[in-house]
Design a protein around this motif. Structure first.
Motif, PDB file in Angstrom:
ATOM      1  N   SER A 193      24.641  40.073  42.008  1.00 54.45           N
ATOM      2  CA  SER A 193      25.675  39.337  42.746  1.00 54.45           C
ATOM      3  C   SER A 193      25.093  38.565  43.921  1.00 54.45           C
TER       4      SER A 193
ATOM      5  N   THR B  96      23.843  34.928  38.126  1.00 54.03           N
ATOM      6  CA  THR B  96      25.055  35.293  38.853  1.00 54.03           C
ATOM      7  C   THR B  96      26.131  34.257  38.579  1.00 54.03           C
TER       8      THR B  96
ATOM      9  N   TYR C 175      29.628  32.797  40.003  1.00 54.35           N
ATOM     10  CA  TYR C 175      30.437  32.875  41.222  1.00 54.35           C
ATOM     11  C   TYR C 175      31.567  31.853  41.191  1.00 54.35           C
TER      12      TYR C 175
ATOM     13  N   ILE D 116      29.807  41.105  31.800  1.00 54.32           N
ATOM     14  CA  ILE D 116      30.128  40.571  33.121  1.00 54.32           C
ATOM     15  C   ILE D 116      30.381  41.744  34.056  1.00 54.32           C
ATOM     16  N   GLY D 117      29.594  41.828  35.123  1.00 50.48           N
ATOM     17  CA  GLY D 117      29.759  42.937  36.056  1.00 50.48           C
ATOM     18  C   GLY D 117      29.461  44.261  35.382  1.00 50.48           C
ATOM     19  N   ASN D 118      30.405  45.193  35.489  1.00 48.61           N
ATOM     20  CA  ASN D 118      30.215  46.533  34.919  1.00 48.61           C
ATOM     21  C   ASN D 118      30.851  46.682  33.543  1.00 48.61           C
TER      22      ASN D 118
ATOM     23  N   VAL E 116      38.917  38.775  34.976  1.00 48.30           N
ATOM     24  CA  VAL E 116      38.198  39.381  36.102  1.00 48.30           C
ATOM     25  C   VAL E 116      38.853  39.076  37.446  1.00 48.30           C
TER      26      VAL E 116
ATOM     27  N   LEU F 181      38.439  36.652  39.616  1.00 43.50           N
ATOM     28  CA  LEU F 181      37.359  36.412  40.571  1.00 43.50           C
ATOM     29  C   LEU F 181      37.883  35.576  41.738  1.00 43.50           C
TER      30      LEU F 181
ATOM     31  N   GLU G  78      33.587  34.810  45.540  1.00 44.51           N
ATOM     32  CA  GLU G  78      33.155  36.097  44.995  1.00 44.51           C
ATOM     33  C   GLU G  78      32.197  35.875  43.826  1.00 44.51           C
TER      34      GLU G  78
ATOM     35  N   LEU H 140      29.752  37.779  40.468  1.00 51.32           N
ATOM     36  CA  LEU H 140      29.549  38.895  39.551  1.00 51.32           C
ATOM     37  C   LEU H 140      28.243  38.681  38.790  1.00 51.32           C
TER      38      LEU H 140
END
Length: 240
Positions: free
Chosen positions: A147, A155, A157, A189-191, A206, A208, A212, A214
Motif C-alpha cells: 500500500s 499498488t 490507489y 486485491i488486498g487480503n 472494495v 476504496l 486510499e 490497496l
C-alpha cells in the motif's frame, strides 16, 4: 387661417416650464473592480488535482488576500493581482467559495467567488508495467504488492475524489502464436483470496476511499510445456 393658427400655438412657450442642470457628484470609493478564477466549474485530473488562477483588479493600489478553507493566500501584483491555487485530486466534490479581501490601508473591501469541484471516479497503478522477471516452466512465481506508493511493488490507489469499486479484466499473454492461458495468472486485491484473471470483467466491491491504496498481488504458474519467449498481455483496472 387654420394652418397659421396651429403654427402659432406650437411656438408658444409654456409659462410653468423650466430647465435646470442635474449635477451628480459620485464619491470615488475604494473597491474591487474585477475578480475571476477562470471557470466556475473545475474538473480534477486523476492523481494530480487541478490548478486555478485568481485574478483581481482594484480601484487603488492595495494588498489582496484570498481566504479558502483554512488557507490565507497572498496575491502578487500592483495593477493586476494574481495567485495560483492547487486543489487536491482527493478534495470532495461540491460547491466552494473563495473570499477575496483587498485593503488600501484605510478601507477593506471583500468579494466572494464560487466554483463547483466536479466529481471524479478514477484509479491508478503506481508502476508503469507489471513484470515477473525470468519465469521457469513448471514453477510458480509470486509478485506481492503493498500500500506504499513510493516502492516498486504494485499498488492500486483511488486517484479521484469519490469512493470506488474496482472492475478488473485482462488480455491473454502471447509470444507470437504461443500463449499462457489466463487461468494460470491469478490475482488478489488486498487480503482477498487469489482468483484467476479473466477476459470478462470482474467487479471487486472494495469501496476504496479517495487517496486510499490497496496492494495488488499476482501469482503466475507457467505450464511445463511453455516455449521460451517474452509473453505480453494486459491488465485493465477501472473505477466503478
Amino acid at each position: 387661417m387654420r394652418t397659421l393658427l396651429l403654427a402659432m400655438l406650437l411656438c408658444l412657450p409654456l409659462a410653468n416650464a423650466v430647465t435646470t442642470p442635474l449635477v451628480l457628484e459620485v464619491e470615488d470609493v475604494f473597491r474591487i473592480t474585477e475578480a475571476s478564477l477562470g471557470s466556475t466549474k473545475v474538473t480534477p485530473t486523476a492523481g494530480a488535482g487541478a490548478n486555478i488562477t485568481l485574478r483581481v483588479r482594484t480601484s487603488d493600489p492595495a494588498t489582496v488576500v484570498a481566504l479558502f478553507l483554512d488557507q490565507v493566500i497572498e496575491l502578487d501584483g500592483s495593477d493586476v493581482f494574481e495567485a495560483a491555487l492547487h486543489l487536491s485530486y482527493a478534495m470532495p466534490p461540491g460547491n466552494y467559495s473563495i473570499e477575496l479581501m483587498a485593503s488600501n490601508g484605510e478601507e477593506t473591501v471583500s468579494q466572494v467567488l464560487t466554483f463547483v469541484y466536479a466529481p471524479l471516479a478514477a484509479v491508478l497503478l503506481d508502476i508503469p508495467e507489471l513484470r515477473f522477471g525470468r519465469l521457469v516452466p513448471g514453477e510458480t512465481t509470486l509478485v506481492e504488492g503493498d500500500s506504499d506508493l513510493s516502492t516498486a511493488k504494485p499498488t492500486i490507489y483511488n486517484a479521484g475524489n469519490v469512493p470506488v469499486n474496482l472492475a478488473i479484466s485482462a488480455e491473454t499473454p502471447y509470444a507470437g502464436e504461443e500463449k499462457i492461458a489466463l487461468a494460470n495468472v491469478q490475482f488478489a486485491i488486498g487480503n482477498d483470496d487469489y482468483g484467476p484473471l479473466k477476459t470478462a470483467t470482474q467487479v471487486k466491491n472494495v469501496s476504496l476511499k479517495p487517496g486510499e491504496a490497496l496492494p495488488l498481488n499476482l501469482k503466475i504458474s507457467v505450464p511445463y510445456a511453455s516455449s521460451g519467449g517474452t509473453y505480453v498481455g494486459a491488465l485493465r483496472i477501472t473505477a466503478r
